[in-house]
Scaffold this motif. Structure first.
Motif, PDB file in Angstrom:
ATOM      1  N   ILE A  94       0.849  -1.190   0.000  1.00  0.00           N
ATOM      2  CA  ILE A  94       0.000   0.000   0.000  1.00  0.00           C
ATOM      3  C   ILE A  94       0.885   1.240   0.000  1.00  0.00           C
ATOM      4  O   ILE A  94       1.919   1.284   0.671  1.00  0.00           O
ATOM      5  N   GLY A  95       0.503   2.239  -0.785  1.00  0.00           N
ATOM      6  CA  GLY A  95       1.279   3.466  -0.840  1.00  0.00           C
ATOM      7  C   GLY A  95       0.522   4.548  -1.590  1.00  0.00           C
ATOM      8  O   GLY A  95      -0.538   4.298  -2.172  1.00  0.00           O
ATOM      9  N   ALA A  96       1.079   5.751  -1.580  1.00  0.00           N
ATOM     10  CA  ALA A  96       0.493   6.878  -2.305  1.00  0.00           C
ATOM     11  C   ALA A  96       1.534   7.440  -3.266  1.00  0.00           C
ATOM     12  O   ALA A  96       2.737   7.347  -3.010  1.00  0.00           O
ATOM     13  N   GLY A  97       1.079   7.996  -4.372  1.00  0.00           N
ATOM     14  CA  GLY A  97       1.986   8.622  -5.325  1.00  0.00           C
ATOM     15  C   GLY A  97       3.019   7.645  -5.860  1.00  0.00           C
ATOM     16  O   GLY A  97       2.710   6.499  -6.192  1.00  0.00           O
ATOM     17  N   THR A  98       4.276   8.084  -5.924  1.00  0.00           N
ATOM     18  CA  THR A  98       5.358   7.243  -6.439  1.00  0.00           C
ATOM     19  C   THR A  98       5.448   5.926  -5.687  1.00  0.00           C
ATOM     20  O   THR A  98       5.606   4.858  -6.293  1.00  0.00           O
ATOM     21  N   SER A  99       5.339   5.972  -4.365  1.00  0.00           N
ATOM     22  CA  SER A  99       5.443   4.747  -3.561  1.00  0.00           C
ATOM     23  C   SER A  99       4.352   3.747  -3.921  1.00  0.00           C
ATOM     24  O   SER A  99       4.603   2.539  -4.021  1.00  0.00           O
ATOM     25  N   LEU A 130      -1.722  -1.651  -4.033  1.00  0.00           N
ATOM     26  CA  LEU A 130      -2.829  -0.700  -3.897  1.00  0.00           C
ATOM     27  C   LEU A 130      -2.275   0.714  -3.760  1.00  0.00           C
ATOM     28  O   LEU A 130      -1.303   0.929  -3.033  1.00  0.00           O
ATOM     29  N   ILE A 131      -2.919   1.662  -4.419  1.00  0.00           N
ATOM     30  CA  ILE A 131      -2.470   3.047  -4.388  1.00  0.00           C
ATOM     31  C   ILE A 131      -3.606   3.951  -3.921  1.00  0.00           C
ATOM     32  O   ILE A 131      -4.775   3.739  -4.284  1.00  0.00           O
ATOM     33  N   ALA A 132      -3.267   4.937  -3.120  1.00  0.00           N
ATOM     34  CA  ALA A 132      -4.256   5.920  -2.664  1.00  0.00           C
ATOM     35  C   ALA A 132      -4.869   6.615  -3.872  1.00  0.00           C
ATOM     36  O   ALA A 132      -4.158   7.096  -4.746  1.00  0.00           O
ATOM     37  N   GLY A 133      -6.197   6.629  -3.941  1.00  0.00           N
ATOM     38  CA  GLY A 133      -6.875   7.225  -5.086  1.00  0.00           C
ATOM     39  C   GLY A 133      -7.304   6.217  -6.124  1.00  0.00           C
ATOM     40  O   GLY A 133      -7.947   6.566  -7.117  1.00  0.00           O
ATOM     41  N   GLY A 134      -6.932   4.926  -5.914  1.00  0.00           N
ATOM     42  CA  GLY A 134      -7.359   3.880  -6.843  1.00  0.00           C
ATOM     43  C   GLY A 134      -6.585   3.878  -8.147  1.00  0.00           C
ATOM     44  O   GLY A 134      -5.591   4.596  -8.310  1.00  0.00           O
ATOM     45  N   GLU A 184      -6.199  14.287  -6.049  1.00  0.00           N
ATOM     46  CA  GLU A 184      -6.064  15.282  -4.997  1.00  0.00           C
ATOM     47  C   GLU A 184      -6.542  14.759  -3.648  1.00  0.00           C
ATOM     48  O   GLU A 184      -7.614  14.178  -3.530  1.00  0.00           O
ATOM     49  N   ASN A 185      -5.700  14.942  -2.631  1.00  0.00           N
ATOM     50  CA  ASN A 185      -6.004  14.604  -1.232  1.00  0.00           C
ATOM     51  C   ASN A 185      -6.162  13.106  -0.957  1.00  0.00           C
ATOM     52  O   ASN A 185      -6.501  12.726   0.169  1.00  0.00           O
ATOM     53  N   ALA A 186      -5.905  12.259  -1.940  1.00  0.00           N
ATOM     54  CA  ALA A 186      -6.114  10.819  -1.735  1.00  0.00           C
ATOM     55  C   ALA A 186      -5.230  10.274  -0.615  1.00  0.00           C
ATOM     56  O   ALA A 186      -5.656   9.423   0.175  1.00  0.00           O
ATOM     57  N   ASP A 234      -4.355  11.584   2.048  1.00  0.00           N
ATOM     58  CA  ASP A 234      -4.750  12.049   3.384  1.00  0.00           C
ATOM     59  C   ASP A 234      -5.914  11.258   3.967  1.00  0.00           C
ATOM     60  O   ASP A 234      -6.333  11.512   5.101  1.00  0.00           O
ATOM     61  N   ALA A 235      -6.439  10.303   3.209  1.00  0.00           N
ATOM     62  CA  ALA A 235      -7.602   9.519   3.661  1.00  0.00           C
ATOM     63  C   ALA A 235      -7.130   8.377   4.562  1.00  0.00           C
ATOM     64  O   ALA A 235      -6.766   7.293   4.094  1.00  0.00           O
ATOM     65  N   THR A 236      -7.159   8.615   5.855  1.00  0.00           N
ATOM     66  CA  THR A 236      -6.602   7.674   6.829  1.00  0.00           C
ATOM     67  C   THR A 236      -7.291   6.309   6.812  1.00  0.00           C
ATOM     68  O   THR A 236      -6.646   5.276   7.023  1.00  0.00           O
ATOM     69  N   GLN A 237      -8.589   6.268   6.576  1.00  0.00           N
ATOM     70  CA  GLN A 237      -9.344   5.011   6.639  1.00  0.00           C
ATOM     71  C   GLN A 237      -9.412   4.277   5.308  1.00  0.00           C
ATOM     72  O   GLN A 237      -9.830   3.116   5.263  1.00  0.00           O
ATOM     73  N   GLN A 238      -8.995   4.935   4.224  1.00  0.00           N
ATOM     74  CA  GLN A 238      -9.257   4.372   2.898  1.00  0.00           C
ATOM     75  C   GLN A 238      -8.442   3.113   2.596  1.00  0.00           C
ATOM     76  O   GLN A 238      -8.919   2.214   1.904  1.00  0.00           O
ATOM     77  N   ALA A 239      -7.222   3.037   3.088  1.00  0.00           N
ATOM     78  CA  ALA A 239      -6.402   1.856   2.792  1.00  0.00           C
ATOM     79  C   ALA A 239      -7.076   0.583   3.299  1.00  0.00           C
ATOM     80  O   ALA A 239      -7.091  -0.439   2.609  1.00  0.00           O
ATOM     81  N   TRP A 240      -7.654   0.646   4.501  1.00  0.00           N
ATOM     82  CA  TRP A 240      -8.322  -0.543   5.034  1.00  0.00           C
ATOM     83  C   TRP A 240      -9.567  -0.869   4.216  1.00  0.00           C
ATOM     84  O   TRP A 240      -9.861  -2.050   3.968  1.00  0.00           O
TER      85      TRP A 240
END
Length: 214
Positions: free
Chosen positions: A10-15, A40-44, A53-55, A57-63
């Motif tokens: 799980i990660g966001a952006g480049t990660s 899995l990436i933040a924002g789908g 945008e802001n994906a 920052d969604a603390t609950q979304q990864a779960w």
């Protein structure tokens, strides 16, 4: 993993993109089903190509994203974040731990929050980026190296590799068919024609070599 568990990144952006990249390479390289290693990436999926945008920052979304795969305590979750403070990743690791799931973290900021949360922290100190804050550079490169180490070592441990050969690779083009034929030649000490016939008959390098040794 040997008991049927899965590996989640799980990660966001480049990660997040690097986790997806590593996961996507497992089926063609090692012949494993797509669902065994999942990125899995933040924002789908939209965020793979375009920033959402802001994906992050969604603390609950990864779960929420992990629950779509019916994640359970036979699985492993690896959170990836250069800063080590991405809310999407922190939340995912915290929720995974609450549910008895083994967690690991890859970060370029030693002592970062995700390193303190994860059961297995992997901290890579690459120093300041050439472009301040542009973690797609040294941090991203180091993350890819670590992800490659994790997945390749795992595939070796579960027997998807023989020696240093990709004997379970998908034979999806002429180059790979030729490479597979040469692996069989070497493994059985036979000529190219015989090796090609075995590969055509059995459909995989490993099965061809196993059959040839019987």
């Amino acid at each position: 993993f040997a008991k049927g568990g899965r590996l989640f990144y799980i990660g966001a952006g480049t990660s997040g993109r690097l986790g997806i990249l590593d996961a996507s390479e497992i089926p063609p390289t090692f012949g494993m089903p797509h669902e065994r290693v999942v990125g899995l990436i933040a924002g789908g999926d939209t965020a793979i190509r375009k920033a959402v945008e802001n994906a992050e920052d969604a603390t609950q979304q990864a779960w929420v994203d992990l629950m779509m795969y019916d994640i359970n305590d036979t699985d492993v979750v690896v959170g990836i974040a250069a800063s080590g403070s991405t809310p999407y990743v922190i939340g995912g690791l915290e929720d995974a731990k609450k549910n008895g799931i083994l967690t690991a973290a890859i970060t370029n900021n030693p002592g970062a929050p995700i390193a303190k949360i994860a059961d297995i922290p992997i901290e890579i100190n690459v120093g300041p980026e050439f472009l301040t804050g542009s973690t797609r550079m040294k941090s991203g490169t180091s993350q890819k190296l670590v992800l490659n180490m994790i997945s390749t070592a795992l595939m070796i441990k579960i027997g998807r590799v023989k020696g240093n050969k990709m004997v379970n690779m998908q034979l999806s083009n002429d180059k790979l068919v030729d490479r597979g034929t040469r692996y069989i030649m070497e493994g059985l000490d036979i000529d190219y024609t015989e090796a090609a016939a075995l590969l055509k008959k059995h459909g995989s390098v490993k099965l061809a070599i196993d059959a040839g040794k019987q």
